[in-house]
Design an enzyme around this catalytic site. Structure first.
Site, PDB file in Angstrom:
ATOM      1  CB  THR A  89      28.820  30.786  41.516  1.00 21.34           C
ATOM      2  OG1 THR A  89      27.728  31.597  41.067  1.00 21.34           O
ATOM      3  CG2 THR A  89      29.218  29.856  40.394  1.00 21.34           C
ATOM      4  CG  ASN A 126      38.501  38.836  46.614  1.00 17.93           C
ATOM      5  OD1 ASN A 126      38.446  40.011  46.984  1.00 17.93           O
ATOM      6  ND2 ASN A 126      37.436  38.171  46.214  1.00 17.93           N
ATOM      7  CG  LEU A 127      38.261  37.767  40.509  1.00 22.17           C
ATOM      8  CD1 LEU A 127      39.328  38.060  39.478  1.00 22.17           C
ATOM      9  CD2 LEU A 127      37.486  36.532  40.115  1.00 22.17           C
ATOM     10  CB  CYS A 128      35.239  40.534  43.365  1.00 17.69           C
ATOM     11  SG  CYS A 128      34.950  39.288  42.091  1.00 17.69           S
ATOM     12  CB  THR A 129      38.362  44.747  45.289  1.00 21.29           C
ATOM     13  OG1 THR A 129      37.039  45.262  45.152  1.00 21.29           O
ATOM     14  CG2 THR A 129      39.066  44.743  43.940  1.00 21.29           C
ATOM     15  CD  GLU A 130      34.559  39.900  47.303  1.00 19.45           C
ATOM     16  OE1 GLU A 130      34.133  38.756  47.101  1.00 19.45           O
ATOM     17  OE2 GLU A 130      35.183  40.538  46.442  1.00 19.45           O
ATOM     18  N   PRO A 152      30.087  40.712  44.682  1.00 15.93           N
ATOM     19  CG  PRO A 152      31.508  40.932  42.855  1.00 15.93           C
ATOM     20  CD  PRO A 152      31.406  40.271  44.195  1.00 15.93           C
ATOM     21  CB  THR A 153      25.399  38.930  44.508  1.00 15.41           C
ATOM     22  OG1 THR A 153      24.776  40.160  44.131  1.00 15.41           O
ATOM     23  CG2 THR A 153      25.937  39.033  45.923  1.00 15.41           C
ATOM     24  CB  ALA A 154      27.519  38.839  38.749  1.00 19.35           C
ATOM     25  CB  THR A 155      25.523  34.270  38.711  1.00 16.43           C
ATOM     26  OG1 THR A 155      26.635  34.691  37.929  1.00 16.43           O
ATOM     27  CG2 THR A 155      24.700  33.310  37.893  1.00 16.43           C
TER      28      THR A 155
END
Length: 799
Positions: free
Chosen positions: A198, A426-430, A612-615
């Site tokens: 993003t 990081n923020l999303c643990t990856e 995560p690739t949410a968006t």
């Protein structure tokens, strides 16, 4: 005659609605889908909504809404609604010409003037407007609302112009034939083969190209550095970065302040300041700022830290908007298994403990425990490891935090252990990169859409190779183009040049191949796909090294020693007293990769991670990351509104069995998007279309374990439990640790979140669905409910 108000807001008196025009507009949108989509039905819906004085814009919105409302009946309406929205965008944008759009974007100071130096005739000729038809409605609406560049709210770029702008921005520093690379990058992006994260999509080609996704920093134990990092967080968040902060160095509550001879309040008060910073600096006004704080589980403040997300207690010691994670060494897990004691320390008494790992950590930790026994360390706390674990899991169940992450496998398997220690994720643990006061780790992300790389019932390796070769170049280019909000971030990123190639569409690929998620076939597919991705990602990095040179800290890395990620698994086994249940098999010939590394080196210290690739998965219309399907019919809410989502593969299979009808739609709503209790659906389909909560957690972990074999960083891995209890929670996280995972992300559990049921007669089914059980009679069962997996700002900061 009725009045119609034109787009220029002037009233056209005495003019009737152009019914034929509306009819043609809808028929055009339904072209190719006439066998499943009714243009007459949509026209009737639209005409029923019109009124005297309606505007052109409102008529367009009515058409889109009519198609959108039919998506639950057939997924094809996603494309019909998208086509109607495309017409809306075409009328909204100022310029159809790509060149005119670029010139206007430069004029209003939104685009980089360097874009005008490209051969715009060649670039414009490569734009394929027909690729707009790949969009589904949900993805296109999200793109329109949040990604397309606007001028005072009016969009100035079309979707294909957006993809080309991103592509050109990513090759702005290419030394030769920039147009060739821009077109290659564009083809990757616009065909949904590979999509950048993003921040890259937001900012590529603009005057402030902050393209990186994640920033990781370590905070030193002094007031100046604490507030420097908080100020850095604000700068990084302003430009759409997701933040991971390591707080373990900061002294615990009650520790001596040497300058004033007072006592500290520990880390918790600083967490509140960091939390409020995330709220105050909302990623450039586009989405909420998102931070994650990490603390090692031997820190004396760990018990207060894990309560930060509680909804009770002193609100001055709560962080309702910031994520938290526990950084757990293997020694704690081994003490837990043997029901041993655990000692909490003040970091200022054990200053080296945070900066060592594996067997070195284990030995030193035991020495500090001896110092406690001898009276040399007086500020400490002894607690059964089982009690602390229970407190962590209780908070995880109640608040969703702290996330569980593992220090030792993250460090022992690090390709860059010669350059420093990994102190947190990081923020999303990856993301797993070394940090220090001098270096803020940065990672640049993008994901291959694995569902678009299938051919004849298997992975198309040749296509994967081409996509990754181009994708890795795009990611590497980010490092040199990037706008760095802090010096520490620039130093780190240019020194180590890490990139994170991930994947999305795993569940969609399983549906395409008719593989059940909870089978060995799915585990093997996860293994094979990730091995293929790793093979070509590493090879692509060697090709870039051949052309551009190695990253500057290459010498001394595992790469330089000929050691690949899969070679490091044995080191974790050796370090642990308990066994590591991790597969080590290979199916490809890795000799060419090893030889390429030996000959050319590596361009990037790290190459792979799964975010995560949410968006971006939403934009491209595929399943999110490596996630199993949450539900097969649900409403998803995000910043662009509410969207009905229904699985096209399930619908097609139900049609093949002559089972797709109005009653089936009602059944899916009634059973919350699950098909397991719908009697007339055959067992073969029930096995294939299980939701995340109907798949045993061990299968998700088994797939992740096979991927982790190949990945040089980590995975953003959600775990799902339908009816969690203490034992289930403990068992699933212990299993994740034993299978060699480096990190985990959210724990998802069933909530009262449901598909709208106000149009259903829930009494006619004769039995209660799961969502109604244990509800009081006074509760309104017709309340509008949306999917638990809302468009989480914390996920989006990565992808």
């Amino acid at each position: 005659c009725q009045k119609i108000i034109k787009r220029d807001r002037k009233t056209k008196q005495g003019s009737s609605y152009d019914v034929e025009g509306i009819k043609e507009k809808i028929k055009k949108a339904c072209k190719g889908y006439e066998h499943v989509c009714s243009s007459d039905l949509l026209l009737k819906e639209v005409l029923g909504q019109l009124y005297d004085g309606v505007t052109h814009k409102e008529i367009d919105s009515c058409c889109i809404f009519a198609a959108k409302s039919q998506i639950e009946k057939d997924p094809a309406y996603q494309y019909v609604a998208a086509r109607l929205l495309l017409e809306d965008i075409e009328e909204e944008v100022l310029f159809s010409s790509f060149e005119k759009y670029l010139k206007y974007g430069v004029k209003i100071r939104r685009l980089d003037p360097e874009l005008l130096a490209f051969d715009l005739e060649k670039i414009s000729a490569a734009i394929k407007e027909e690729r707009d038809l790949l969009f589904q409605y949900q993805g296109l609406q999200t793109l329109h609302d949040r990604y397309l560049i606007h001028d005072n709210g009016k969009r100035i770029e079309k979707p294909q112009h957006f993809w080309m702008r991103v592509a050109m921005g990513l090759c702005i520093r290419e030394k030769e034939d920039r147009e060739k690379w821009a077109i290659k990058f564009y083809d990757n992006l616009s065909q949904f083969m590979f999509v950048s994260s993003t921040p890259t999509l937001f900012n590529s080609g603009t005057r402030h190209p902050q393209l990186s996704s994640c920033y990781l920093s370590t905070i030193d134990d002094n007031l100046t550095h604490i507030f420097k990092v908080i100020a850095d967080n604000a700068q990084l968040s302003k430009w759409a970065g997701g933040i991971g902060n390591d707080w373990t160095n900061v002294r615990a509550t009650g520790a001596r302040i040497h300058g004033t001879n007072g006592l500290t309040q520990g880390v918790v008060p600083f967490m509140k300041v960091a939390n409020d910073t995330a709220l105050a600096v909302n990623q450039g006004g586009k989405r909420r700022g998102s931070f994650c704080a990490y603390l090692e589980v031997w820190h004396l403040d760990i018990e207060n830290f894990i309560e930060l997300r509680k909804n009770t207690g002193d609100d001055r010691r709560r962080t309702h908007d910031m994520n938290i994670a526990a950084w757990i060494p293997d020694l704690f897990m081994e003490r837990l298994l043997e029901k041993g004691m655990w000692t909490l320390f003040n970091p200022s008494d054990v200053p080296d403990l945070h900066h060592i790992y594996g067997e070195t950590f284990n030995k030193r930790y035991c020495q500090y425990e001896e110092a406690v026994a001898n009276g040399h360390i007086t500020q400490y706390k002894r607690i059964p490891a089982e009690d602390l674990w229970r407190k962590i899991l209780t908070m995880l169940f109640e608040t969703g935090h702290p996330w569980i992450t593992f220090k030792d496998p993250s460090n022992i398997r690090s390709t860059q252990k010669h350059a420093g220690v990994i102190h947190s994720s990081n923020l999303c643990t990856e993301i797993l990169l070394n940090t220090s006061a001098e270096e803020t780790a940065v990672c640049n992300l993008g994901s291959i859409n694995i569902a678009r790389h299938l051919k004849d019932g298997q992975l198309d390796r040749e296509k994967v190779s081409k996509t990754i070769s181009t994708g890795m170049r795009m990611l590497d280019n980010v490092i040199d183009i990037n706008f760095y909000p802090t010096k520490e971030a620039e130093v780190s990123n240019k020194k180590h040049r890490p990139v994170g190639l991930g994947l999305m569409g795993f569940q969609e690929a399983l549906h395409e191949l008719k593989i059940h998620y909870d089978t060995q076939d799915a585990v093997d597919f996860a293994d094979q796909t990730q091995e293929c991705i790793a093979y070509h990602a590493i090879l692509a990095s060697t090709e870039l090294a051949k052309e551009r040179g190695c990253y500057s800290s290459y010498e001394g890395s595992l790469w330089s020693q000929g050691i690949l990620p899969q070679d490091t698994i044995e080191w974790v086994k050796k370090s642990r007293e308990t066994s590591l249940e991790m597969d080590t098999s290979e199916t490809l010939d890795w000799v060419p990769v090893r030889e390429a590394i030996q000959q050319y080196g590596m361009r990037n210290s790290n190459t792979m991670t799964i975010a995560p690739t949410a968006t971006i998965s939403q934009i491209t219309g595929t399943s999110q990351s490596i996630e199993p399907a949450y539900s097969y019919l649900y409403v998803k809410s995000n910043l662009s509104g509410e969207f009905c989502s229904i699985n096209a593969h399930l619908v097609e299979d139900l049609k093949q069995h002559s089972l797709w009808d109005k009653e089936m739609i009602e059944d899916l709503k009634y059973y919350d998007g699950s098909i397991q209790e719908i009697v007339r659906i055959p067992k073969t389909l029930k096995n294939l279309y299980k939701t995340a909560f109907e798949i045993e957690g061990r299968w998700i972990i088994d797939c992740a374990s096979r991927r982790q074999k190949w990945i040089d960083m980590g995975q953003s891995l959600n775990l799902y439990l339908s009816n969690p209890n203490g034992k289930k929670l403990s068992d699933i996280y212990l299993y994740a640790w034993k299978k060699g995972l480096k990190t985990t992300y959210y724990l998802r559990s069933k909530s009262a979140t449901q598909v709208e049921k106000s149009t259903l007669d829930v009494n006619k089914k004769g039995i209660q669905p799961r969502w109604m059980k244990n509800r009081s009679a006074s509760e309104n069962v017709s309340v509008n409910r949306t999917c638990q997996l809302n468009d989480d700002p914390s996920c989006e900061s990565c992808q």
